[in-house]
Design a protein around this motif. Structure first.
Motif, PDB file in Angstrom:
ATOM      1  N   ARG A   1     -18.191  -0.083 -37.027  1.00  0.00           N
ATOM      2  CA  ARG A   1     -18.088   0.523 -38.366  1.00  0.00           C
ATOM      3  C   ARG A   1     -18.896  -0.270 -39.371  1.00  0.00           C
ATOM      4  O   ARG A   1     -19.523   0.278 -40.258  1.00  0.00           O
ATOM      5  N   LEU A   2     -18.851  -1.619 -39.229  1.00  0.00           N
ATOM      6  CA  LEU A   2     -19.529  -2.486 -40.176  1.00  0.00           C
ATOM      7  C   LEU A   2     -20.862  -2.935 -39.601  1.00  0.00           C
ATOM      8  O   LEU A   2     -20.970  -3.169 -38.396  1.00  0.00           O
ATOM      9  N   LYS A   3     -21.835  -3.093 -40.468  1.00  0.00           N
ATOM     10  CA  LYS A   3     -23.116  -3.610 -40.016  1.00  0.00           C
ATOM     11  C   LYS A   3     -23.007  -5.126 -39.812  1.00  0.00           C
ATOM     12  O   LYS A   3     -22.332  -5.815 -40.591  1.00  0.00           O
TER      13      LYS A   3
ATOM     14  N   GLY B   1     -17.782   2.300 -50.819  1.00  0.00           N
ATOM     15  CA  GLY B   1     -19.093   2.935 -50.672  1.00  0.00           C
ATOM     16  C   GLY B   1     -20.264   1.996 -50.859  1.00  0.00           C
ATOM     17  O   GLY B   1     -21.420   2.434 -50.939  1.00  0.00           O
ATOM     18  N   VAL B   2     -20.000   0.678 -50.928  1.00  0.00           N
ATOM     19  CA  VAL B   2     -21.090  -0.287 -51.095  1.00  0.00           C
ATOM     20  C   VAL B   2     -21.748  -0.543 -49.735  1.00  0.00           C
ATOM     21  O   VAL B   2     -21.058  -0.653 -48.711  1.00  0.00           O
ATOM     22  N   ASP B   3     -23.061  -0.634 -49.725  1.00  0.00           N
ATOM     23  CA  ASP B   3     -23.801  -0.953 -48.508  1.00  0.00           C
ATOM     24  C   ASP B   3     -23.610  -2.450 -48.223  1.00  0.00           C
ATOM     25  O   ASP B   3     -24.227  -3.299 -48.856  1.00  0.00           O
ATOM     26  N   VAL B   4     -22.723  -2.777 -47.286  1.00  0.00           N
ATOM     27  CA  VAL B   4     -22.354  -4.170 -47.065  1.00  0.00           C
ATOM     28  C   VAL B   4     -22.489  -4.489 -45.579  1.00  0.00           C
ATOM     29  O   VAL B   4     -22.308  -3.616 -44.730  1.00  0.00           O
ATOM     30  N   GLN B   5     -22.866  -5.727 -45.279  1.00  0.00           N
ATOM     31  CA  GLN B   5     -22.895  -6.121 -43.873  1.00  0.00           C
ATOM     32  C   GLN B   5     -22.333  -7.519 -43.685  1.00  0.00           C
ATOM     33  O   GLN B   5     -22.375  -8.357 -44.587  1.00  0.00           O
ATOM     34  N   LEU B   6     -21.831  -7.736 -42.501  1.00  0.00           N
ATOM     35  CA  LEU B   6     -21.348  -9.054 -42.082  1.00  0.00           C
ATOM     36  C   LEU B   6     -22.583  -9.858 -41.684  1.00  0.00           C
ATOM     37  O   LEU B   6     -23.299  -9.499 -40.758  1.00  0.00           O
TER      38      LEU B   6
END
Ligand code: SF4
Length: 426
Positions: free
Chosen positions: A174-176, A147-152
């Motif tokens: 799915r991933l930012k 649930g962590v707001d994470v991005q590549l």
């Protein structure tokens, strides 16, 4: 800047990427211990406005290999989270998973995991000490699952080395994903193989071509290639008419200290000597102001070639050459050591491709510099010559300086009262 604070927990980075712009690669030592960072943050946080963002690791990675032992970043996180602060973490260390217990459930943190390529061979060449792409992608997945707001964080995007389409495919919507191009204008990078290989314009043009090739995708953001100076694509070339803060959306023009200067035109007729000399005089004037205002990285760096050669002497003598900006850094350090440095430009004289400058910087010393001590009043008399290339960048610089103590600080005022304004002679 822009309401964002940088928190740097280590004095150097042991990950040692070849494109690093931090000036600080080497064995990572914590700047303070875990106990000290708790005490310092508790003491200093009340002075940081609540609406501001605190970024861990924007300059030196906060999850260096050494963090496994020292746990300073974790201690900082504990204090910042207890104080309910808005946080951003920038890292390429999978060690961040150790702190998943803190990060999961804390709704005010964004994590950017840096990864410039998926190709193991490329990563072996450019960041051999970093965790593999597979490991970093797995970390991103686990943070996202928690649930962590994470991005590549694909920074730097490097021509010929970063396949943006592969990165977008692996994120799969799915991933930012966030892209930003290699910055070869940073002096540390400019002097590296990257600066010798690319100009910023080449990087930016390839980056824009890549963005067009890949096309728009959900959850994918391309940062504008507008970093420093006028060797970059202009805002209008990028398709926008005004710069805005990436975080707040506020127009940058709202704060004059952050707005881009009107830069001398580089596209004028280069066969007209008067036009070239006027351009180079304006650039020199801008450089001197940038030094004195301690804004060289923001206002002045765009005038310096990535291949600049420095000479500690009088033009055209080249016998006392130092590769690297030692004399310039002395001037930068000198200006940083005095309170409210005052610039008085005696003369600027253009002579073909060179501009000769005589100027003085004066003020009261507030930090140790050479033999000077805080409280000293001092003036530096400087003679410097700048040789420009055909693109209007400083390709060579000569500098001589003399430091004079001012026994009676009132002389500082006298010097200011009698100083001449900028004189441009062509
Ligand atoms: S991880 Fe970041 S700070 Fe460390 S060497 Fe690489 S680019 Fe520099």
């Amino acid at each position: 800047m822009c309401g964002v604070w940088a928190l740097t927990t280590y004095d150097a980075c042991d990950i040692r990427c070849s494109y690093c712009a931090s000036y600080a690669q080497g064995p990572s030592e914590p700047r303070v211990s875990a106990d000290e960072v708790r005490r310092i943050l508790e003491e200093q946080l009340p002075a940081v406005p609540r609406e501001h963002l605190i970024c861990l690791g924007p300059i030196i990675d906060c999850y260096t290999h050494a963090e496994a032992e020292h746990r300073v970043t974790r201690a900082a996180l504990e204090v910042l989270m207890a104080d309910d602060r808005d946080l951003v973490i920038v890292t390429k260390g999978t060690l961040i998973e150790r702190d998943l217990d803190l990060l999961a459930g804390y709704g005010k943190v964004s994590v950017n995991v840096s990864l410039p390529s998926l190709d193991p061979e490329v990563l072996r060449l450019i960041e051999p000490q970093a965790d593999s792409a597979t490991e970093r992608l797995a970390t991103i997945e686990r943070l996202a699952d928690a649930g962590v707001d994470v991005q590549l964080h694909v920074q730097p995007w490097i021509p010929g080395m970063t396949d943006a389409r592969e990165m977008v495919d692996v994120a799969d919507g799915r991933l930012k994903v966030w892209f930003a191009p290699l910055n070869v204008q940073n002096p540390a990078v400019a002097r590296s193989g990257w600066g010798k290989r690319f100009t910023q314009r080449e990087v930016n043009e390839a980056y824009v071509a890549e963005m067009k090739r890949v096309g728009p995708h959900p959850n994918v953001v391309w940062s504008r290639p507008v970093w420093l100076g006028d060797d970059l694509l202009t805002l209008s070339q990028w398709g926008v008419t005004a710069a805005r803060c990436e975080r707040t959306g506020e127009p940058l023009e709202a704060d004059p200290a952050l707005s881009r200067r009107t830069l001398p035109d580089r596209t004028g007729p280069l066969d007209d000597p008067a036009t070239v000399e006027a351009r180079d005089l304006a650039s020199t004037s801008q450089l001197l102001e940038a030094y004195a205002a301690r804004r060289l990285p923001i206002d002045g760096m765009a005038k310096l070639s990535a291949h600049i050669r420095m000479f500690a002497g009088r033009y055209p003598e080249r016998s006392v050459e130092s590769e690297g900006p030692h004399r310039v850094f002395d001037l930068v350090r000198f200006v940083e050591a005095i309170d409210d440095p005052r610039l008085d430009v005696g003369s600027l004289v253009a002579d073909g491709p060179v501009v000769h400058a005589r100027f003085r910087i004066s003020g009261e010393v507030v930090a140790p510099f050479a033999d000077l001590a805080p409280g000293d009043s001092v003036r530096a008399e400087i003679i410097s010559t700048y040789r420009f290339d055909t693109h209007g960048l400083v390709i060579e610089q000569w500098i001589e300086s003399e430091l004079h103590m001012i026994d009676n600080p009132a002389q500082l005022v006298d010097a200011e009262a009698t100083s001449t304004s900028t004189t441009a002679v062509t």
